[in-house]
Design an enzyme around this catalytic site. Structure first.
Site, PDB file in Angstrom:
ATOM      1  CB  SER A 284      45.770  38.276  38.876  1.00 57.20           C
ATOM      2  OG  SER A 284      44.741  38.300  39.828  1.00 57.20           O
TER       3      SER A 284
ATOM      4  CD  GLN B 137      32.330  40.056  33.979  1.00 48.61           C
ATOM      5  OE1 GLN B 137      32.521  40.027  32.775  1.00 48.61           O
ATOM      6  NE2 GLN B 137      31.280  39.490  34.541  1.00 48.61           N
TER       7      GLN B 137
ATOM      8  CG  HIS C  66      28.798  48.945  35.605  1.00 52.69           C
ATOM      9  ND1 HIS C  66      27.456  49.053  35.298  1.00 52.69           N
ATOM     10  CD2 HIS C  66      28.937  49.511  36.823  1.00 52.69           C
ATOM     11  CE1 HIS C  66      26.826  49.653  36.294  1.00 52.69           C
ATOM     12  NE2 HIS C  66      27.702  49.952  37.233  1.00 52.69           N
TER      13      HIS C  66
ATOM     14  CE1 TYR D  82      43.395  36.169  33.044  1.00 50.50           C
ATOM     15  CE2 TYR D  82      44.014  35.140  35.121  1.00 50.50           C
ATOM     16  CZ  TYR D  82      43.707  35.033  33.782  1.00 50.50           C
ATOM     17  OH  TYR D  82      43.701  33.798  33.171  1.00 50.50           O
ATOM     18  N   GLY D  83      40.502  39.587  37.391  1.00 48.20           N
ATOM     19  CA  GLY D  83      39.590  39.018  38.382  1.00 48.20           C
ATOM     20  C   GLY D  83      38.529  38.198  37.684  1.00 48.20           C
TER      21      GLY D  83
END
Length: 192
Positions: free
Chosen positions: A52, A27, A107, A24-25
């Site tokens: 988070s 992105q 990614h 939950y950073g």
């Protein structure tokens, strides 16, 4: 090169799936909230001691520990730093993700370089917004969206691209345009 837009995606596909966002950073926050606002069923997966946890709950999201959250997931989107993904996959996801689920990334690094070797019974996809999470969230809220890349590495059920395109549309990518790529192309162009 074909560009896909919202009109090309069926958002009902993602709305009818249980989606788990690991992390939950920057992105993770954007993906989870954009999908929730698009009508998706989203659970955020975090460590029990994550700072988070309260942030995600305050945003109205269900939060569980990673190993528990992924058990019922139709799609698991891994949005933690690349250097942590392999250990989390091996220790928390690999033995808990259900057969036929989709494992997704923003990614291609860990798949392309073999740091993560997924089980053969799960599909592997990538939905990669072309910008930072705070901008992904803001452009979604402004209804302009952010371009995304979509790739499928392994397609067990024959419908992984449609799911990935639906996910990209759900986070706002279909408003700006979605391009189909490969894990190799995305990883190498990003790195080099």
């Amino acid at each position: 090169m074909q560009i896909y837009y919202d009109r090309d995606a069926d958002q009902e596909i993602i709305k009818n799936k249980n989606v788990v966002i690991v992390g939950y950073g920057s992105q993770g926050h954007a993906h989870a909230n954009n999908l929730k606002d698009s009508g998706g069923n989203v659970t955020v997966a975090l460590r029990s001691d994550s700072s988070s946890w309260v942030k995600a709950e305050t945003a109205g999201l269900e939060v569980k520990e990673v190993s528990e959250a992924v058990k019922d997931a139709d799609m698991v989107m891994v949005l933690i730093p690349d250097e942590l993904q392999s250990d989390i996959y091996k220790n928390e996801i690999e033995n808990n993700i259900k057969e036929g689920a989709v494992l997704a990334f923003a990614h291609g690094f860990n798949i392309h370089f073999g740091e993560i070797v997924p089980r053969e019974d799960i599909s592997v996809a990538m939905i990669a917004p072309k910008g930072p999470g705070h901008l992904l969230r803001r452009t979604y809220q402004e209804e302009s969206g952010m371009p995304c890349l979509v790739a499928v590495e392994t397609d067990v059920n024959g419908k992984t691209f449609e799911l990935a395109l639906s996910y990209a549309s759900g986070i706002g990518g279909g408003r700006a345009g979605v391009l189909k790529t490969t894990f190799k192309e995305e990883t190498e162009t990003d790195l080099f």
